[in-house]
Write a protein that holds these residues in place. Sequence first.
Motif, short mmCIF file in Angstrom:
data_model
loop_
_atom_site.label_atom_id
_atom_site.label_comp_id
_atom_site.label_asym_id
_atom_site.label_seq_id
_atom_site.Cartn_x
_atom_site.Cartn_y
_atom_site.Cartn_z
N UNK A 66 0.68 -1.04 -0.39
CA UNK A 66 -0.03 -0.12 0.02
C UNK A 66 0.63 1.71 -0.33
N UNK A 67 1.66 1.17 0.75
CA UNK A 67 2.83 2.11 0.93
C UNK A 67 3.31 2.48 -0.58
N UNK A 68 4.17 1.57 -1.10
CA UNK A 68 4.43 1.16 -2.81
C UNK A 68 3.69 2.37 -3.00
N UNK A 69 2.62 1.77 -3.39
CA UNK A 69 1.63 2.10 -4.75
C UNK A 69 0.95 3.49 -4.35
N UNK A 70 1.40 4.36 -3.01
CA UNK A 70 1.09 5.72 -2.79
C UNK A 70 2.22 6.43 -2.66
N UNK A 74 2.51 9.10 -5.63
CA UNK A 74 2.35 10.79 -5.68
C UNK A 74 3.89 11.41 -6.68
N UNK A 75 4.82 9.86 -6.83
CA UNK A 75 6.06 10.87 -7.75
C UNK A 75 5.83 10.82 -9.02
N UNK A 76 4.35 10.12 -8.98
CA UNK A 76 4.55 9.32 -11.31
C UNK A 76 5.28 8.35 -11.36
N UNK A 77 5.51 7.87 -10.79
CA UNK A 77 6.45 6.59 -11.45
C UNK A 77 5.17 5.50 -11.41
N UNK A 78 4.67 5.38 -13.10
CA UNK A 78 4.30 4.23 -13.44
C UNK A 78 5.21 3.40 -13.25
N UNK A 163 10.41 5.65 -1.91
CA UNK A 163 11.00 7.00 -3.33
C UNK A 163 11.95 7.37 -3.52
N UNK A 164 13.30 6.59 -3.02
CA UNK A 164 14.60 6.16 -3.70
C UNK A 164 13.97 5.94 -4.59
N UNK A 165 13.61 4.64 -5.16
CA UNK A 165 13.28 3.93 -5.85
C UNK A 165 12.96 4.95 -7.11
N UNK A 166 11.32 5.25 -6.54
CA UNK A 166 10.64 6.02 -7.18
C UNK A 166 11.53 7.46 -7.99
#
Length: 187
Positions: A66-70, A74-78, A163-166
């Motif tokens: 869930x956190x990863x999807x949010x 938020x970061x536009x990381x499709x 957030x780093x990944x995105x």
Amino acid sequence: MPRIPYTAPDLAQPKDIVDAIRVRRGGHLLNLDRMLLHSPPFARGWNAFLGEVRGGLDLPPKWRELAICVVAVQNGAEYEFHHHAPEFIHAGGDARQIDALRQPQACLSESSPFDARERAVIALTLDMTRRVQVEESTFAAALAALDNRRHVVELVGVIAAYNMVSRFLVALDIAPEEAAPSFPNIR
């Protein structure tokens, strides 16, 4: 097109890291891996770290995904959403929740398809991703809702890691490997 071409899908060297990534990924390299492999030391560290984040924590998988999807929305990381929405479903989420996540702020409403604990996960994720500084009330609510210090620490770590990944995915314009046919409403 990515900003830097991916390494070859049949890359074999450096053998130790390519083999380790293939083992974690079920035998093949994803576009993310093929980008990371431009720097073998970076790919090695990434694989070890994210392997632990994905498979070594006590945090319930549903909250992690869930956190990863949010973070992804938020970061536009499709790319991130493409890969983690199915993991969220596998961990107990549903298609209605996936659709709702496209507007994560609205997911904080009690009328959303998320329970109180999930809303606490979403609120903490939004604060960390948007503002970095987490409001005291948001943190206190997460601590009370999750009722487990280890889970809160791990959740904060997951949010920070993804957030780093995105940011890596978005900066290099890494695209999903294919459409997600089992999730046609995912944009």
